[in-house]
Design a protein around this motif. Sequence first.
Motif, mmCIF file in Angstrom:
data_model
loop_
_atom_site.group_PDB
_atom_site.id
_atom_site.type_symbol
_atom_site.label_atom_id
_atom_site.label_comp_id
_atom_site.label_asym_id
_atom_site.label_seq_id
_atom_site.Cartn_x
_atom_site.Cartn_y
_atom_site.Cartn_z
ATOM 1 N N SER A 147 -3.674 16.387 -13.777
ATOM 2 C CA SER A 147 -2.477 16.870 -13.090
ATOM 3 C C SER A 147 -1.310 16.969 -14.070
ATOM 4 N N SER A 148 -0.659 18.117 -14.090
ATOM 5 C CA SER A 148 0.476 18.323 -15.002
ATOM 6 C C SER A 148 1.787 17.833 -14.409
ATOM 7 N N THR A 149 1.788 17.478 -13.112
ATOM 8 C CA THR A 149 3.033 17.069 -12.457
ATOM 9 C C THR A 149 3.040 15.590 -12.075
ATOM 10 N N LEU A 150 1.965 14.880 -12.334
ATOM 11 C CA LEU A 150 1.884 13.471 -11.938
ATOM 12 C C LEU A 150 2.707 12.595 -12.875
ATOM 13 N N THR A 151 3.414 11.637 -12.290
ATOM 14 C CA THR A 151 4.168 10.651 -13.068
ATOM 15 C C THR A 151 3.805 9.245 -12.596
ATOM 16 N N TYR A 152 3.751 8.324 -13.537
ATOM 17 C CA TYR A 152 3.451 6.928 -13.228
ATOM 18 C C TYR A 152 4.749 6.180 -12.957
ATOM 19 N N GLU A 153 4.730 5.326 -11.938
ATOM 20 C CA GLU A 153 5.915 4.578 -11.537
ATOM 21 C C GLU A 153 5.970 3.197 -12.166
ATOM 22 N N ASN A 154 4.920 2.800 -12.880
ATOM 23 C CA ASN A 154 4.832 1.458 -13.466
ATOM 24 C C ASN A 154 4.983 0.366 -12.408
ATOM 25 N N ILE A 155 4.393 0.651 -11.230
ATOM 26 C CA ILE A 155 4.412 -0.310 -10.127
ATOM 27 C C ILE A 155 2.966 -0.617 -9.739
ATOM 28 N N PRO A 156 2.543 -1.869 -9.856
ATOM 29 C CA PRO A 156 1.163 -2.200 -9.461
ATOM 30 C C PRO A 156 0.991 -2.090 -7.954
ATOM 31 N N PHE A 157 -0.228 -1.865 -7.536
ATOM 32 C CA PHE A 157 -0.553 -1.693 -6.120
ATOM 33 C C PHE A 157 -1.661 -2.659 -5.751
ATOM 34 N N ASN A 158 -1.418 -3.480 -4.736
ATOM 35 C CA ASN A 158 -2.437 -4.386 -4.225
ATOM 36 C C ASN A 158 -2.249 -4.482 -2.717
ATOM 37 N N TYR A 159 -3.267 -4.082 -1.979
ATOM 38 C CA TYR A 159 -3.106 -3.930 -0.529
ATOM 39 C C TYR A 159 -4.324 -4.511 0.174
ATOM 40 N N THR A 160 -4.058 -5.364 1.160
ATOM 41 C CA THR A 160 -5.123 -5.962 1.952
ATOM 42 C C THR A 160 -4.979 -5.498 3.392
ATOM 43 N N TYR A 161 -6.058 -4.986 3.958
ATOM 44 C CA TYR A 161 -6.024 -4.600 5.367
ATOM 45 C C TYR A 161 -7.415 -4.767 5.966
ATOM 46 N N ALA A 162 -7.617 -4.180 7.168
ATOM 47 C CA ALA A 162 -8.857 -4.416 7.919
ATOM 48 C C ALA A 162 -9.064 -5.913 8.124
ATOM 49 N N ALA A 163 -7.974 -6.595 8.546
ATOM 50 C CA ALA A 163 -8.018 -8.039 8.823
ATOM 51 C C ALA A 163 -8.532 -8.832 7.634
ATOM 52 N N GLY A 164 -8.139 -8.421 6.436
ATOM 53 C CA GLY A 164 -8.516 -9.134 5.228
ATOM 54 C C GLY A 164 -9.872 -8.771 4.679
ATOM 55 N N ASN A 165 -10.551 -7.821 5.322
ATOM 56 C CA ASN A 165 -11.897 -7.464 4.888
ATOM 57 C C ASN A 165 -11.914 -6.439 3.757
ATOM 58 N N LEU A 166 -10.786 -5.826 3.478
ATOM 59 C CA LEU A 166 -10.754 -4.807 2.440
ATOM 60 C C LEU A 166 -9.514 -4.987 1.571
ATOM 61 N N ILE A 167 -9.720 -5.057 0.272
ATOM 62 C CA ILE A 167 -8.626 -5.180 -0.680
ATOM 63 C C ILE A 167 -8.754 -4.050 -1.690
ATOM 64 N N VAL A 168 -7.687 -3.270 -1.819
ATOM 65 C CA VAL A 168 -7.672 -2.196 -2.811
ATOM 66 C C VAL A 168 -6.527 -2.465 -3.780
ATOM 67 N N ASP A 169 -6.750 -2.193 -5.065
ATOM 68 C CA ASP A 169 -5.668 -2.370 -6.020
ATOM 69 C C ASP A 169 -5.733 -1.278 -7.085
ATOM 70 N N GLY A 170 -4.591 -1.052 -7.680
ATOM 71 C CA GLY A 170 -4.449 -0.010 -8.691
ATOM 72 C C GLY A 170 -2.994 0.119 -9.076
ATOM 73 N N GLU A 171 -2.451 1.343 -8.998
ATOM 74 C CA GLU A 171 -1.056 1.571 -9.361
ATOM 75 C C GLU A 171 -0.491 2.736 -8.556
ATOM 76 N N ILE A 172 0.836 2.766 -8.465
ATOM 77 C CA ILE A 172 1.527 3.790 -7.687
ATOM 78 C C ILE A 172 1.966 4.932 -8.600
ATOM 79 N N VAL A 173 1.748 6.153 -8.130
ATOM 80 C CA VAL A 173 2.136 7.347 -8.871
ATOM 81 C C VAL A 173 2.860 8.304 -7.931
ATOM 82 N N VAL A 174 3.438 9.362 -8.502
ATOM 83 C CA VAL A 174 4.095 10.421 -7.727
ATOM 84 C C VAL A 174 3.584 11.758 -8.238
#
Length: 280
Positions: A36-63
């Motif tokens: 992607s030529s328009t994507l920018t990184y926000e330098n913000i880590p991403f860690n999210y737990t949902y499905a009543a704690g059964n699923l954890i996803v992590d990575g980083e936030i971009v725009v």
Amino acid sequence: QRVNLIVDGGLDLMYLFTPNCTEQGCGLSYFYPDDSSTLTYENIPFNYTYAAGNLIVDGEIVVDDGNVEGYPDKSQAFALVNNLSQPRYYPPSDPIISGVFGFAYPSSTYGQLSLLTNFAEQNNLNRIASMWLSKDIYENGWMTVGDINPLFYNGTMNYIPLLDSSWANKDYPFFWSNIITDIKVNGVSNGYCQRKTCNFFLDLAARPMDLANAIPSIDINSDCSNIDSLDTYTFTIGGIDYTLTPEDYIIQAVDGNSTICESGIFGGSKIPYPFTLGYT
């Protein structure tokens, strides 16, 4: 890049799988950020737990800039997922899935990752989304942003608000506890809400597990042979009765030359909520 997303009403953000996410459960149609030529990184880590704690996803936030069926979605924040834990819970691996589009209440933590809010504001649409799902699980559904599509329903559309968003924390299990006021089995009330009052605070403090016991185990034979002997359930929601026959709540899927049946109403032993209507 075209991305294909699972729609999730219990999630308030959008995330896409990257090639770094190799666990079972990651989509196999990856999003490649370097393309992607328009994507920018926000330098913000991403860690999210949902499905009543059964699923954890992590990575980083971009725009990045994108579009939805030709309509612009500029400066859309979303998460790039590099790791997924307990992946067999949800979502399933699929060769065409690139990520998940959530349209729940935007949270204070990751509200800027709400595609629905960003997209609706840019295109002067109401911040609502409506979904139509066929009884045939092999038929595509339809999602409309900004309105309710009259092509997919007859009669009156009833609006029943959930709890205020201040109560609607991730995976909060009592969204409907002050709205469902009765449950009938074959037309006879099972006494779900036969208390002096049926308000939110009583539901929380005095009887939070009544929901889990409101519907007994639905024993459908896998070959569907006993579907005609199952009960009919009526849910009184917002003062209006909604009746489900076995044909309504039993999910029938074709497996080779045979049809397999399972209940679309699951209780707490099946998933980590009191019960879910239409869990497919």
